[in-house]
Scaffold this active site. Sequence first.
Site, PDB file in Angstrom:
ATOM      1  N   HIS A 165       0.747  -1.205  -0.007  1.00 57.69           N
ATOM      2  CA  HIS A 165       0.016   0.042  -0.070  1.00 57.69           C
ATOM      3  C   HIS A 165       0.797   1.240   0.024  1.00 57.69           C
ATOM      4  O   HIS A 165       0.694   2.221  -0.765  1.00 57.69           O
ATOM      5  CB  HIS A 165      -1.035   0.097   1.154  1.00 57.69           C
ATOM      6  CG  HIS A 165      -1.921   1.046   1.268  1.00 57.69           C
ATOM      7  ND1 HIS A 165      -1.527   2.290   2.081  1.00 57.69           N
ATOM      8  CD2 HIS A 165      -2.899   1.296   0.858  1.00 57.69           C
ATOM      9  CE1 HIS A 165      -2.479   3.264   1.890  1.00 57.69           C
ATOM     10  NE2 HIS A 165      -3.476   2.507   0.866  1.00 57.69           N
ATOM     11  N   ARG A 186      -9.918   6.725  -7.628  1.00 60.30           N
ATOM     12  CA  ARG A 186     -10.323   6.088  -6.224  1.00 60.30           C
ATOM     13  C   ARG A 186     -11.089   6.991  -5.489  1.00 60.30           C
ATOM     14  O   ARG A 186     -10.378   7.922  -4.698  1.00 60.30           O
ATOM     15  CB  ARG A 186      -9.015   5.693  -5.590  1.00 60.30           C
ATOM     16  CG  ARG A 186      -8.279   4.416  -6.445  1.00 60.30           C
ATOM     17  CD  ARG A 186      -6.845   4.285  -5.546  1.00 60.30           C
ATOM     18  NE  ARG A 186      -6.084   3.242  -6.292  1.00 60.30           N
ATOM     19  CZ  ARG A 186      -5.023   3.536  -7.118  1.00 60.30           C
ATOM     20  NH1 ARG A 186      -4.870   4.838  -7.149  1.00 60.30           N
ATOM     21  NH2 ARG A 186      -4.120   2.615  -7.547  1.00 60.30           N
ATOM     22  N   ASP A 195      -5.549  -7.070  -6.390  1.00 60.96           N
ATOM     23  CA  ASP A 195      -6.385  -7.911  -5.727  1.00 60.96           C
ATOM     24  C   ASP A 195      -6.788  -9.249  -6.267  1.00 60.96           C
ATOM     25  O   ASP A 195      -6.903 -10.356  -5.708  1.00 60.96           O
ATOM     26  CB  ASP A 195      -7.844  -7.337  -5.275  1.00 60.96           C
ATOM     27  CG  ASP A 195      -7.632  -6.445  -4.070  1.00 60.96           C
ATOM     28  OD1 ASP A 195      -6.708  -6.435  -3.623  1.00 60.96           O
ATOM     29  OD2 ASP A 195      -8.703  -5.484  -4.018  1.00 60.96           O
ATOM     30  N   CYS A 207      -6.022  -2.203 -14.558  1.00 60.19           N
ATOM     31  CA  CYS A 207      -5.596  -0.859 -13.785  1.00 60.19           C
ATOM     32  C   CYS A 207      -4.859  -1.665 -12.470  1.00 60.19           C
ATOM     33  O   CYS A 207      -4.839  -2.498 -12.062  1.00 60.19           O
ATOM     34  CB  CYS A 207      -6.706  -0.255 -13.182  1.00 60.19           C
ATOM     35  SG  CYS A 207      -8.037  -1.041 -12.102  1.00 60.19           S
TER      36      CYS A 207
END
Length: 901
Positions: A442, A550, A774, A835
Amino acid sequence: MNIAKSIHFLSNKEALDKRLDRGLLGIRGRQADELSSLGLPVLPSVVIDATVSRSLYGEKLRSALSPYLRKFTLLNRKEYADAKNPMLLKVVLSPNLAISNYPVLHNFGLTRDTFAGFAERVGEHFATHEVFFLLKGVFGVLLGIAESEENTKGASEFVETLKEIEVFLQGGKSSPSGREAMNRYRALLPDGFFDDAYVQLEEAVRLVSKLLSFEEDGEDGVAILIQPMVYGNYGGGSYSGRFFSRNIITGEKKLQGQYFEERFDECDAEGSDVNAIKPAYLKQLQDIAWKLEDHSREIREVRFTIEAGSLWLIEQKPVEAKSTISLVRLLLDLYEREVVDAEYVVKSVKPGQLNEILHPVIDMTSVTGLKSSQGGIIGVPGAAVGRVYFTADSLIEAWRVAKMGGQDTRCILCMPATYAGDVKAIEVATGVLSNEGGYSAHASVVARQYGKISLVRPDMKIYSDKAVVDGMTINEGDFVTLNVPYYGESTLYMGAAQLIEPDPETSGLVSFIELAKGFVRSFHVRANADSPHDAELALAFGAQGIGLCRTEHMFFKEDRINVFRRMIFSENAEERTGSLKQLQKMQGEDFYGIFKVMQGHEVTIRLLDAPLHEFLPHGESEVSKFLEYLEKVCGKGLSREELQERISMLSEVNPMLGHRGCRIAISYPEIYAMQVRAVFEAVYRLQKEKISVYPEIMIPIVMNCRELKQIVYGKKIEGHAYQGIGSIEEEVRLALKAKEVDYKVGAMIELPAAALSADEIARYAQFFSFGTNDLTQTTLGLSRDDFNTFMPDYTMYDLVDGNPFAILDARVRELIEVAMQRGRLARPDIQLGLCGEHGSRSENIRFCMEVGLDYVSCSSYSVPIALLAIAQAEIENAEKEGRKPAWRGRSSAKSGGRRAR
């Protein structure tokens, strides 16, 4: 043996016969030939080619070499064996392999008769040094011969002699004079070695040839070169120096280096800027530098000597340690002058190298004396300086105080790992230092998005108010410098270094990317951007739309986070509606700004993805601040105990697979409804301003088609009505009396279940965007933030093929292909993109192009990297097909609109 046909001569006035096999000259011989053909002032050379170089021992060489030595005299204005102004020679072995271990032989011609004349011009001390240097080379050859002949006694004697000579050369003890040295070692040398300069040269060439004769089965094609020596300390009008053909940091077309007046050896000496040398010499040096650049298409390092007014090119070679900026500016300069074409320019830079242009670099002269520690995992390359803080709140507070006081606002966030709530700190920080995760963690992903530097140091221990690495302690508020190069070892410096800031215009990046875009066909690059500023940056770097906005990042801004928290903790619909109206207005302004910047381009808005868990106040400080906010805004609030109880109720054990994405839309439909209204209010507001907008709404973490169907079209069951996106859009449009715009709704494919049911999902989705971060986690069962804790062991045992969060895993690729095929069966015109940070890697981009995706989307700072990778893939594909790659760019200024050669 007749060796005359195997001896050749070259100079800047006399070239070698074109029919001569250049393979017989070795590397040095070919380089000398190449430079002489350019008319550069190279030292004249006698080349004894490889056909006879191993067979000269015992040969009479004086008569064969003498005519060429006279040619040396005409060019050098010195005469070999002359007592008053002797010309000295060097003998150089020229193999065909770049790596060799042959001794270097200098200063032949120094004898009892010539020593005084040479010393008169250069000084007794220097002349003596050159005698020892001559001896070192000759005894090196004799040692090699003795070892080849297995003459143990002779080899041992030469080893001891070389040790003594090295001591004299290093000034370890008082050395004999030049003449004394000639006598001291006389018995170990061939007869007459220091009595006759011609005997000395003849014996030297014979010994070198004998050494080569022992390597019949080894090095192939070794030539022998004989060249005159020139000295930068040879009286008035003599100089030596070394320079780069242009600045190796900035790329400015200006010589960078030093010269030394009346000095031969530049070691431990303070020189002068080479640009300050006499104008006539500077002009010659510039001509040499830029001829070499045009010929080699590289920045060159040049060593030169000016002896008594005559300038000679001694050595030139490529420069390894140069900045990407300097490489790009060189290539653009060559392109503008039609030395190279656009294809050459684009192929000459590795995509990852552009990272260096996009971020600051350290001025290495400023880190002298700073304590440092090397190592770590690259998150985002570049350089950052700042004071260290160990929480997002403490960093923001320090940044705010510094800004108000007009002080240095540079801060670095140091945490084990970062989460959504830390984004606000990363946004104002210069860099992130962590000890968990890696390239796809992250901290690294967000840092990349905001153009910040990220370094992961797994060996660093982080405490509440300090960090320890390599025995060095970093306290809160200490300055550190992060140097994270694209290639090589990362370094953490204790203290503040000086930085060289990037400029896309002056660095040549914008012009370079324009050339690359000329090769890009249908496959294109979009950017991940969450603000108008990000959108402007994306356009400047060549993005053709936004592939991922986002929206959760917008809620983490300081003026919004507590409004969002108030909405989460609202006890009734009325309270929640009030908070949502505030948020809708805020998000609407964001969307308006982004759409306006990106007019004419698609903008993909991803509705809230982050779990509500990430928005909760964490720690005593955040809890206290939120309670104060409630008291101030509402006049009443929750008690600390009530708030803690609600936080506990909303907290999740595994939020990554929990209440996030479209699942929030089902449980809290008003959140997505608010976001959709904000999107279309911005769209129709811009429509009235005659601005073209192409909105795309993306639903994250879709598991099956029923979720998407309900979110898009709504659903009614007894006692409940769920309003879909279509209904909300119509409501907004009618209220604003606007004309309907085309918009798309799509799904983010980031679960294997979604990939496998893509045909069903495509019935309700007009586009797919593969969220590969993910998708990799859910396919392989790996956490991107924890993978690096055991990756070294898996790599050691060859259990994984590299880092799947950098290069797409084969099984993830297979799922993408399956989803594409099934999606297109259901909806042939479905738009497909990828993406995430996988989208900026060349290997992944090639895969996306091969399987037929339409675009990749990556951080704004990665857009140039992705564009270059696409351009290079297009060029490579054209070459494989035997065609010229299609190019639709701007020709060089010189070509007047024609395509460059």
